[in-house]
Each structure stands twice: as C-alpha cells, then as structure tokens.
Write a protein that holds these residues in place. Structure first.
Motif, mmCIF file in Angstrom:
data_model
loop_
_atom_site.group_PDB
_atom_site.id
_atom_site.type_symbol
_atom_site.label_atom_id
_atom_site.label_comp_id
_atom_site.label_asym_id
_atom_site.label_seq_id
_atom_site.Cartn_x
_atom_site.Cartn_y
_atom_site.Cartn_z
ATOM 1 N N MET A 1 2.347 10.291 -12.127
ATOM 2 C CA MET A 1 1.303 9.611 -12.901
ATOM 3 C C MET A 1 -0.105 9.995 -12.439
ATOM 4 O O MET A 1 -1.069 9.888 -13.189
ATOM 5 C CB MET A 1 1.454 8.084 -12.760
ATOM 6 N N ALA A 2 -0.204 10.407 -11.175
ATOM 7 C CA ALA A 2 -1.526 10.706 -10.605
ATOM 8 C C ALA A 2 -2.138 11.970 -11.200
ATOM 9 O O ALA A 2 -3.324 12.235 -10.995
ATOM 10 C CB ALA A 2 -1.426 10.839 -9.085
ATOM 11 N N ARG A 3 -1.324 12.779 -11.877
ATOM 12 C CA ARG A 3 -1.885 13.975 -12.525
ATOM 13 C C ARG A 3 -1.322 14.094 -13.933
ATOM 14 O O ARG A 3 -0.389 14.871 -14.180
ATOM 15 C CB ARG A 3 -1.580 15.230 -11.700
ATOM 16 N N PRO A 4 -1.877 13.311 -14.862
ATOM 17 C CA PRO A 4 -1.327 13.337 -16.232
ATOM 18 C C PRO A 4 -1.508 14.687 -16.928
ATOM 19 O O PRO A 4 -0.649 15.097 -17.695
ATOM 20 C CB PRO A 4 -2.108 12.241 -16.962
ATOM 21 N N GLN A 5 -2.630 15.343 -16.663
ATOM 22 C CA GLN A 5 -2.863 16.665 -17.269
ATOM 23 C C GLN A 5 -2.552 17.739 -16.222
ATOM 24 O O GLN A 5 -3.196 17.816 -15.181
ATOM 25 C CB GLN A 5 -4.331 16.780 -17.714
ATOM 26 N N LYS A 6 -1.538 18.542 -16.503
ATOM 27 C CA LYS A 6 -1.122 19.568 -15.527
ATOM 28 C C LYS A 6 -2.074 20.761 -15.570
ATOM 29 O O LYS A 6 -2.791 20.963 -16.546
ATOM 30 C CB LYS A 6 0.294 20.057 -15.848
ATOM 31 N N TYR A 7 -2.041 21.563 -14.509
ATOM 32 C CA TYR A 7 -2.822 22.793 -14.487
ATOM 33 C C TYR A 7 -2.121 23.856 -15.345
ATOM 34 O O TYR A 7 -0.900 23.891 -15.424
ATOM 35 C CB TYR A 7 -2.925 23.343 -13.068
ATOM 36 N N GLU B 1 4.823 7.515 -9.089
ATOM 37 C CA GLU B 1 3.364 7.354 -8.936
ATOM 38 C C GLU B 1 2.697 8.727 -8.807
ATOM 39 O O GLU B 1 1.602 8.940 -9.344
ATOM 40 C CB GLU B 1 3.051 6.519 -7.687
ATOM 41 N N ASN B 2 3.362 9.631 -8.102
ATOM 42 C CA ASN B 2 2.805 10.976 -7.928
ATOM 43 C C ASN B 2 2.711 11.720 -9.257
ATOM 44 O O ASN B 2 1.752 12.438 -9.519
ATOM 45 C CB ASN B 2 3.658 11.782 -6.943
ATOM 46 N N LEU C 1 7.515 6.169 -5.366
ATOM 47 C CA LEU C 1 6.420 7.044 -4.912
ATOM 48 C C LEU C 1 6.369 8.309 -5.762
ATOM 49 O O LEU C 1 5.301 8.774 -6.156
ATOM 50 C CB LEU C 1 6.617 7.416 -3.433
ATOM 51 N N THR D 1 0.845 -1.200 0.000
ATOM 52 C CA THR D 1 0.000 0.000 0.000
ATOM 53 C C THR D 1 0.880 1.249 0.000
ATOM 54 O O THR D 1 2.030 1.210 0.415
ATOM 55 C CB THR D 1 -0.884 0.029 1.261
ATOM 56 N N SER D 2 0.297 2.350 -0.431
ATOM 57 C CA SER D 2 1.037 3.613 -0.461
ATOM 58 C C SER D 2 1.460 4.027 0.946
ATOM 59 O O SER D 2 2.581 4.463 1.170
ATOM 60 C CB SER D 2 0.157 4.703 -1.084
#
Lengths: 232, 255
Positions: free
Chosen positions: A98-104, A95-96, A92, A22-23
């Motif tokens: 990857m958790a936001r493929p489209q940036k702001y 994974e981080n 980690l 787990t994370s």
C-alpha cells in the motif's frame, strides 16, 4: 519559546503496550516469533537425530514427548507463535504494498541486503506454511503403527517416518521444502537481529555469519536425516 | 547555450509528465541533441526545458536548489536508480559524462504514498517535515551560547552522530526502498540527537513520537534489504536503523 525547560518536549505514546501498534513494534514481534520458531527447529532436529540410534530410541523419545499433558501446552504456544509470525508478516507485507500505489516504470535493486533470499520471503514463508500443514498430516496425523519397547505399547513413529521417506517423491518434496526453509532463514534470522536492534558495527559480521550457518545448517541436518531414512 | 562540439551526445528521454496530483500522469518521450558530457544532469533537463518552451510545450517541473549536493532538494529516479547510477551522489552532482551517445534515460519522480506528486517530477516531501516536527529537535533555553568545549564528547561518538547528521532529507531512501519505508531517514534523525548528551533529556519521547508520526504518514515497513543505504547520497548506514530499533524498545519498555 517558553523559558521553562522541557515545555516543547515531544509527547510520545505513553503506554508500553502501544509498542505493538507501531510498525517497529510489530517487527519486533515478527522477529521474536521467528527466532522462537528457530529454537523449535533446533529442538526438532535434535529429537530427529535419535532416528540414527534406531527404532527403539526414537519411538521411546516420541512416546515420552507425547505422553505428557504438557505437550498440549507446548503445541498451543507453538501454534500461537506461528500464527502471530504469519499474521503480522502478512499485515506488514500488505502495508508495504500500500505504501507505493504507483509502481516505477523502471526500478533496479542494488542494496547489500537484496538477494534471492530477501526478495522471496513472503513466498518461501507461504511455502513453509503449506509444508507445515502437510508435514503434520504425513507424520503426526499420518499412518499409525504400534510397537512394544521394553514391554510398553507405543506408536511406531519410526516405521511411519522410514515408510514415508522410502518414496522418492516424498523425499524430493521434503528436500525442496527444506531448501525453501533455508532460503527463508537465510534472510530471516539475521534480519531479526537488525529488527530487534541487536546488530551493531562490532558484532554485525559475526551475527551475519552465525545466522547463515544456522540458516543452512539446520535444514541441511533435516535433509541428511531424510536421505538416511530413504537408504534404510 | 551554444557549446556544440564533436563530443556532444543525443539522448533519448522518457519523462514522467503529470499536470497535477488530481490528474493521471504518463511517460512522454523526448529526444535531446547536442548534450555536452560536461553538463550536470539538471543542466541537461534545463536544456530540455528550453527546447520544450521553444516548441510551446509546458516545461518539465523538477525540484532543485543548491545544485551542490548539500540541500537535499533534487530527487529523480533515473533509470531505476534514486539520484542516478553513481553511488554517493545527488542528482545535481550527476554529470552527463556517465552516459553515452544514443542512451535512453527513464526519469520518474519518487514513488511513495507519503510523497504525492505535485507536478511532473516534483513530489511533496512535507511528510519528512512532519516527522521532524514530531520530535527531531532538542528543546533548549535561549540565552548566551555555552562554552564550545563545555560538554566533553568522545571522538567516536561525535563521528557516529556526524555520520547520521549528514542526512539531507532528500527522500532517496524512501524512493529506493521496495516498501517505501522511511526508516533510514527517521533513524538518522533520531541517532544524530540520541548519540549526543544534548539529545538525552528527550531521547525516549523523541523516538516514540517520530516513529508514530512516520507510521501515520503512510510509509512502508523496513524489510532489511538495505536498498536505502545503497541509494543514500550521503552513505548513511542501516546500523542507525538498528540503533533506533534498540532505542525504541528501550524507551517503550523502560519509560
């Protein structure tokens, strides 16, 4: 709903070793290996302080440390600690990303834990790895001189250290690396207590304060010794 | 809506437009005049949509429901701030008096792999529902209601549980976190139950199940920057994350 109590009880992973899948579990390991590395740093600094006592004390200490076979076990354990810390932190971090493929398009940060120390953790971590490799080649596998202390033939590590720090550029590099280490520790140490669930309302401020003292105090100690060596 | 007066502003908007999850999106620029400072942010978007419809342009889709700051439906990343620049405020409670004439406002949807864009500014936050379904409840027998004061709970514990229970599940924590982590949401939901006696029987399995589901949904990992706490419209503290980490360790090692 069934009339029997507990029928709808959620069923989590049952085996304790699954914690590492787990994370949260991986964060525990990063925190624990980080804190263990801090313990090593403290021991290393304590040993280095013997430089102040002169060549014989420092060389005898280094000789005693390396003449027991337990040193190989200790080195192996340290190696595993560093590798686990590095490997999991990289995983980690990936994974981080990857958790936001489209940036702001526009993103501001204003979290109380957001600062130059926390936002540069991966970079200072990599810098410390580079420093570690060079540090080993410069000292452990660096130039070898021999000396005698009370009739015992041993390596003159004191001379290797003084010779290294006599060079101003070596001193500058070392101080920069220690500053990066301080930055890494400034976020890392207190963050470890949060990851391990030790932080609470009652002791939160104390932990933060103690962590900062350690984070800046230990690298400052190393920097002090390097400057002392340069002035010899 | 004819409330034109001298205080009204002209606002330049840059809004994320995306027809569907399958299509690529892009920022579109709109200029909206006659914006009253007394309007809420969502009323300003309503005015934009009226204008767009008059111009035969597809109106901007955005989530909203109660418009009272309690339902957790509204979202929006406004000029880089989740729910806008005002602390402890949901987007629906943000008012245009925060802005001045000629300001540019960039509006984007929550960005997270676990929150795919449905359309324009609307994202699918059902990953939160799945985490809740994995363990965010207490199993109780149905029957007559128990006596209200039958179970004694210390005031400080009740307060702490209430702090956690304020979470409206809006997803600002995920949106603001640089890693797209849902730790604050999950920690709040775990805490509100684990602090109270009613949540104890399932405390161990709950935290394990909810963390496992959180990982499965593709959220990032916590790096303790506390961006989530700063963005949370209910001010939920990261101390709940430490508590969840503690509960998870205890439940994994001891049970």
């Amino acid at each position: 709903m069934s009339s029997e109590t507990g029928d709808a009880a959620p069923s989590g992973p049952k085996f304790s070793f699954l914690i590492l899948q787990t994370s949260v579990g991986r964060k525990y390991l990063v925190a624990i290996t980080g804190l263990l590395s801090c313990g090593f740093l403290l021991g290393h600094l304590a040993g280095n302080l013997l430089l102040l006592m002169g060549p014989d004390s420092f060389n005898s200490y280094a000789h005693k440390l390396t003449s027991t076979s337990l040193i190989y076990v200790a080195e192996a354990i340290l190696g595993v600690i560093f590798l686990v810390h590095l490997g999991l932190a990289l995983k980690l971090n990936w994974e981080n990303k990857m958790a936001r493929p489209q940036k702001y398009v526009k993103k501001k940060t204003f979290g109380p834990g957001e600062n130059i120390f926390s936002s540069t953790m991966p970079y200072t971590g990599i810098a410390i790895l580079v420093f570690l490799v060079l540090h080993l080649t410069q000292f452990k596998f660096g130039s070898v001189y021999m000396t005698q202390v009370e009739g015992v033939e041993m390596r003159d590590v004191y001379r290797t250290v003084i010779e290294f720090f006599k060079n101003i550029w070596s001193l500058v590099w070392y101080c920069v690396a220690m500053s990066l280490l301080a930055m890494h520790l400034a976020h890392g140490v207190q963050s470890s207590f949060q990851s391990l669930g030790i932080r609470s309302k009652q002791i939160g401020q104390w932990l933060k304060c103690g962590s900062r003292i350690f984070a800046f105090g230990v690298p400052a100690g190393f920097i002090f010794l390097s400057i002392w060596c340069h002035l010899q | 809506m004819n409330n034109s007066n001298k205080n009204n502003m002209t606002i330049h908007l840059k809004v994320w437009r995306q027809a569907s999850n399958k299509e690529k999106g892009k920022m579109e620029s709109y200029t909206l005049s006659d914006v009253s400072p007394d309007m809420s942010f969502l009323e300003m978007l309503d005015q934009l949509n009226l204008k767009l419809m008059k111009e035969k342009i597809e109106p901007v889709s955005f989530d909203h429901d109660c418009r009272e700051g309690i339902c957790g439906m509204c979202s929006l990343m406004i000029n880089g701030h989740a729910h806008g620049p005002q602390l402890l405020t949901t987007t629906c409670q943000l008012h245009m008096r925060e802005y001045k004439d000629g300001d540019e406002i960039v509006i984007e949807p929550w960005r997270s792999r676990a929150f795919p864009v449905v359309k324009d500014l609307v994202v699918d936050r059902s990953a939160f529902d799945k985490i809740m379904a994995a363990g965010g409840f207490v199993s109780v027998n149905t029957g007559s209601a128990p006596d209200a004061n039958g179970t004694a709970i210390a005031k400080v514990v009740a307060d702490e549980a209430m702090d956690a229970a304020q979470c409206i599940g809006c997803g600002a924590c995920v949106a603001a976190c640089e890693n797209g982590s849902a730790m604050l949401f999950v920690a709040a939901k775990v805490s509100q139950l684990s602090l109270l006696p009613q949540g104890q029987p399932e405390a161990a399995s709950r935290v394990k199940s909810m963390v496992a589901k959180m990982d499965e949904m593709g959220f990032g990992n916590c790096t303790n920057h506390s961006e989530c706490m700063a963005a949370c419209p209910k001010g939920i503290s990261v101390e709940h994350i430490a508590r969840m980490n503690r509960d998870f360790l205890k439940s994994s090692l001891l049970q």
